[in-house]
Enzyme design. Structure first.
Site, PDB file in Angstrom:
ATOM      1  N   LYS A 152       0.884  -1.186   0.000  1.00 21.94           N
ATOM      2  CA  LYS A 152       0.000   0.000   0.000  1.00 21.94           C
ATOM      3  C   LYS A 152       0.914   1.227   0.000  1.00 21.94           C
ATOM      4  O   LYS A 152       1.943   1.220   0.689  1.00 21.94           O
ATOM      5  CB  LYS A 152      -0.905   0.013   1.246  1.00 21.94           C
ATOM      6  CG  LYS A 152      -1.826  -1.175   1.345  1.00 21.94           C
ATOM      7  CD  LYS A 152      -2.991  -1.108   0.370  1.00 21.94           C
ATOM      8  CE  LYS A 152      -3.884  -2.328   0.527  1.00 21.94           C
ATOM      9  NZ  LYS A 152      -4.996  -2.364  -0.419  1.00 21.94           N
ATOM     10  N   LYS A 178       1.378  -9.949  -2.444  1.00 19.00           N
ATOM     11  CA  LYS A 178       0.226  -9.987  -3.356  1.00 19.00           C
ATOM     12  C   LYS A 178       0.099  -8.635  -4.044  1.00 19.00           C
ATOM     13  O   LYS A 178       0.248  -7.599  -3.414  1.00 19.00           O
ATOM     14  CB  LYS A 178      -1.040 -10.286  -2.531  1.00 19.00           C
ATOM     15  CG  LYS A 178      -2.338 -10.170  -3.313  1.00 19.00           C
ATOM     16  CD  LYS A 178      -3.548 -10.353  -2.405  1.00 19.00           C
ATOM     17  CE  LYS A 178      -4.810  -9.915  -3.105  1.00 19.00           C
ATOM     18  NZ  LYS A 178      -4.810  -8.466  -3.430  1.00 19.00           N
ATOM     19  N   ASP A 180      -2.114  -5.670  -5.581  1.00 19.21           N
ATOM     20  CA  ASP A 180      -3.458  -5.210  -5.296  1.00 19.21           C
ATOM     21  C   ASP A 180      -4.345  -5.478  -6.514  1.00 19.21           C
ATOM     22  O   ASP A 180      -3.839  -5.655  -7.632  1.00 19.21           O
ATOM     23  CB  ASP A 180      -3.481  -3.715  -4.917  1.00 19.21           C
ATOM     24  CG  ASP A 180      -4.300  -3.540  -3.627  1.00 19.21           C
ATOM     25  OD1 ASP A 180      -3.938  -2.699  -2.797  1.00 19.21           O
ATOM     26  OD2 ASP A 180      -5.279  -4.288  -3.454  1.00 19.21           O
ATOM     27  N   GLU A 181      -5.664  -5.474  -6.268  1.00 13.39           N
ATOM     28  CA  GLU A 181      -6.579  -5.909  -7.341  1.00 13.39           C
ATOM     29  C   GLU A 181      -6.502  -4.997  -8.558  1.00 13.39           C
ATOM     30  O   GLU A 181      -6.868  -5.406  -9.659  1.00 13.39           O
ATOM     31  CB  GLU A 181      -8.032  -5.958  -6.822  1.00 13.39           C
ATOM     32  CG  GLU A 181      -8.640  -4.632  -6.422  1.00 13.39           C
ATOM     33  CD  GLU A 181      -8.211  -4.176  -5.052  1.00 13.39           C
ATOM     34  OE1 GLU A 181      -7.520  -4.951  -4.359  1.00 13.39           O
ATOM     35  OE2 GLU A 181      -8.564  -3.044  -4.682  1.00 13.39           O
ATOM     36  N   HIS A 271      -9.162 -12.960  -6.662  1.00 10.99           N
ATOM     37  CA  HIS A 271      -9.675 -11.742  -6.031  1.00 10.99           C
ATOM     38  C   HIS A 271     -11.069 -11.500  -6.568  1.00 10.99           C
ATOM     39  O   HIS A 271     -11.337 -11.779  -7.737  1.00 10.99           O
ATOM     40  CB  HIS A 271      -8.741 -10.562  -6.332  1.00 10.99           C
ATOM     41  CG  HIS A 271      -8.929  -9.425  -5.397  1.00 10.99           C
ATOM     42  ND1 HIS A 271     -10.058  -8.638  -5.411  1.00 10.99           N
ATOM     43  CD2 HIS A 271      -8.167  -8.980  -4.372  1.00 10.99           C
ATOM     44  CE1 HIS A 271      -9.954  -7.720  -4.443  1.00 10.99           C
ATOM     45  NE2 HIS A 271      -8.837  -7.917  -3.797  1.00 10.99           N
ATOM     46  N   LYS A 312     -12.991  -4.093   7.391  1.00 14.49           N
ATOM     47  CA  LYS A 312     -13.582  -2.830   6.887  1.00 14.49           C
ATOM     48  C   LYS A 312     -14.687  -3.056   5.864  1.00 14.49           C
ATOM     49  O   LYS A 312     -15.349  -2.108   5.444  1.00 14.49           O
ATOM     50  CB  LYS A 312     -12.486  -1.974   6.271  1.00 14.49           C
ATOM     51  CG  LYS A 312     -11.967  -2.505   4.933  1.00 14.49           C
ATOM     52  CD  LYS A 312     -10.820  -1.681   4.363  1.00 14.49           C
ATOM     53  CE  LYS A 312     -10.376  -2.225   3.011  1.00 14.49           C
ATOM     54  NZ  LYS A 312      -9.158  -1.599   2.510  1.00 14.49           N
TER      55      LYS A 312
HETATM   56  C1  CAP Z   1      -7.290  -5.078   1.607  1.00 15.39           C
HETATM   57  C2  CAP Z   1      -7.463  -5.053   0.099  1.00 15.39           C
HETATM   58  C3  CAP Z   1      -8.268  -6.223  -0.431  1.00 15.39           C
HETATM   59  C4  CAP Z   1      -9.637  -6.372   0.166  1.00 15.39           C
HETATM   60  C5  CAP Z   1     -10.501  -7.202  -0.774  1.00 15.39           C
HETATM   61  C6  CAP Z   1      -8.084  -3.750  -0.365  1.00 15.39           C
HETATM   62  O1  CAP Z   1      -6.443  -4.015   1.966  1.00 15.39           O
HETATM   63  O2  CAP Z   1      -6.193  -5.132  -0.533  1.00 15.39           O
HETATM   64  O3  CAP Z   1      -8.384  -6.028  -1.837  1.00 15.39           O
HETATM   65  O4  CAP Z   1      -9.541  -7.064   1.372  1.00 15.39           O
HETATM   66  O5  CAP Z   1     -11.736  -7.437  -0.145  1.00 15.39           O
HETATM   67  O6  CAP Z   1      -7.674  -3.293  -1.442  1.00 15.39           O
HETATM   68  O7  CAP Z   1      -8.977  -3.270   0.334  1.00 15.39           O
HETATM   69  P1  CAP Z   1      -6.314  -3.652   3.543  1.00 15.39           P
HETATM   70  P2  CAP Z   1     -12.212  -8.953   0.081  1.00 15.39           P
HETATM   71  O8  CAP Z   1      -5.688  -4.848   4.228  1.00 15.39           O
HETATM   72  O9  CAP Z   1      -5.386  -2.453   3.554  1.00 15.39           O
HETATM   73  O10 CAP Z   1      -7.672  -3.350   4.035  1.00 15.39           O
HETATM   74  O11 CAP Z   1     -11.037  -9.627   0.717  1.00 15.39           O
HETATM   75  O12 CAP Z   1     -13.399  -8.825   0.979  1.00 15.39           O
HETATM   76  O13 CAP Z   1     -12.537  -9.498  -1.254  1.00 15.39           O
HETATM   77 MG    MG Z   2      -6.824  -4.812  -2.516  1.00 18.22          MG
END
Ligand code: CAP
Ligand code: MG
Length: 448
Positions: A152, A178, A180-181, A271, A312
């Site tokens: 991040k 990993k 990020d998406e 994801h 969150k």
């Molecule tokens: C978490 C995260 C993940 C979410 C996806 C984000 O970051 O990288 O993509 O958890 O949601 O971009 O929010 P943080 P889910 O650890 O900084 O919150 O796992 O519910 O599909």
């Molecule tokens: Mg993410």
């Protein structure tokens, strides 16, 4: 009697060769409920608003859906003869069951809660290549969760900064970096450069720690040619995984990656970004349970399922536990389940959630991944709730540590090791400076 009404038959007894769908229908005030329910079965199988010459021919009726059960509050069950569908073709299956019906005026809102696939259809999909056992074998990790971190800020950093963060979290004790998406092949962090640099850092971190490390690199792209190019690059650099955004890449994308995972021996991390666009509002759209079942059938090895209310993002405890059960369930209570008017059927529903039992036959279990607003001090309740046969993914909870990413990783690994050793979180905090610093910053506060 409208032509839609013909698709309702409450005396119909579904066969084991019927796919069953559980819907919740909100009927507009001006509409007759039976016509509305029939419209869902008709428009998601063979019919339309008018009667047509061939509708009543035997071969068409053989693949027509039927509403066979109506419960209170608009919950209905529909049976689809399995021959209505093309084996192994998820886009087609969804184009029927989860296609036009959501936009019909005959329903005010429509929720597809679950689909029960027949044995022939389950076996027509590849399923996970590795599954939980296979991915944990990569790390020779038995009982503790796999620890994952995503750099991040999400995107914008240079490739060098990205790879450096990888080195820090790996040497801090985490198993997996990993993407990020929304990181793919942007100019500031091109895929080809990232794969080279990050795996170089991975090899360095492995040498220094003596532990196996890996990388969930996001291969999501716009064409199967580009997808294959990226997966090939991952394999050439000794990568064990490919990550894909299964909703934005779509089912053809996931299906193509599953084929490539055979050729290039990579496990698939799924994801689910964008799922909340249609699974969040409980009276309309498609539940995450349907998405999770599709992901397992099509063959992901790891899947995000949420934090059971501890993080969150939305996704309550009972439903996240249901997701976990569905993607990991191996055995199936053999034999028929007596069910109201469905004697001799495999249908067994969870009355509260209107979900259906699913026999997974030969499909391997998928590793559930909990993520979203987690920091080290929240991991004990997550493991208490979801167990330890999971992946734990932290972004802000690692890189927001007051002493930086490596300290965040050390803190998270300390928590997981202490949990497995049976220590209390208080003991763990006492034993680790980095964990104490995390505690001083976040306490046990849940993030919203
Ligand atoms: C978490 C995260 C993940 C979410 C996806 C984000 O970051 O990288 O993509 O958890 O949601 O971009 O929010 P943080 P889910 O650890 O900084 O919150 O796992 O519910 O599909
Ligand atoms: Mg993410």
């Amino acid at each position: 009697m409208s032509v839609y009404d013909e698709f309702v038959d409450l005396n119909y007894k579904p066969k084991k060769t019927d796919v069953i769908a559980s819907f919740k229908v909100k009927v507009p005030k001006w509409e007759n409920p039976i016509r509305a329910y029939g419209a869902v079965a008709s428009e998601s199988s063979v019919g339309t608003w008018s009667d047509t010459k061939k509708l009543h021919t035997k071969h068409v009726q053989k693949v027509a859906a039927k509403v066979f059960q109506i419960e209170k509050n608009g919950w209905i069950k529909i049976a689809y003869p399995e021959d209505h569908f093309e084996e192994g073709n998820m886009p087609q299956i969804l184009a029927s069951i989860a296609g036009n019906v959501f936009g019909m005026k005959a329903v005010e809102s429509l929720r597809l809660q679950d689909i029960q696939f027949t044995e022939k259809l389950v076996k027509s999909f590849k399923g996970p290549k590795y599954g939980i056992k296979g991915v944990k074998k990569i790390f020779k990790v038995k009982e503790r969760p796999l620890l994952i971190s995503v750099p991040k800020p999400k995107v914008g950093m240079t490739t060098e900064e990205h790879a450096r963060i990888g080195y820090e979290i790996w040497t801090g004790g985490l198993d997996l970096l990993k993407d990020d998406e929304n990181l793919a092949g942007q100019k500031f962090n091109p895929f080809n450069k990232r794969v080279k640099l990050t795996f170089k850092m991975r090899d360095k971190a492995e040498k220094e720690t003596g532990e196996k490390k890996s990388y969930l690199i996001n291969v999501t792209s716009n064409s199967y040619k580009e997808l294959e190019k990226r997966v090939k690059l991952v394999a050439e650099h000794g990568g064990e995984y490919a990550m894909i955004d299964i909703i934005t890449a779509g089912w053809l994308g996931l299906g193509t990656l599953r084929d490539l995972s055979n050729d290039y021996k990579v496990a698939i991390h799924a994801h689910r970004a964008m799922h909340a666009a249609f699974d969040r509002k409980k009276d309309h759209g498609i539940s995450m349970l349907v998405i999770a079942k599709i992901a397992r059938l099509m063959g992901v090895d790891q899947l995000h399922i949420g934090t059971a209310g501890l993080g969150k993002l939305e996704g309550g405890k009972s439903f996240v536990l249901k997701l976990k059960e569905e993607i990991t369930k191996k055995e199936f209570k053999e034999g028929f389940h007596e069910h109201k008017n469905l004697q001799g059927m495999y249908i067994e529903e969870d009355p509260k959630m209107h979900t259906l039992n699913q026999n997974w036959y030969d499909k391997k279990p998928v590793l559930p991944v909990s993520s979203g607003g987690l920091h080290p001090l929240l991991l004990y309740p997550v493991m208490d709730t979801l167990g330890t046969d999971i992946g734990l993914q932290l972004g802000g909870g690692i890189h927001g540590h007051p002493k930086g990413s490596k300290a965040g990783a050390i803190a998270a690994r300390k928590v997981v090791d202490s949990y497995i050793e049976g220590k209390t979180i208080e003991e763990a905090i006492k034993e680790s400076k980095e964990l104490r610093q995390a505690y001083e910053k976040w306490g046990f506060k849940k993030i919203r």
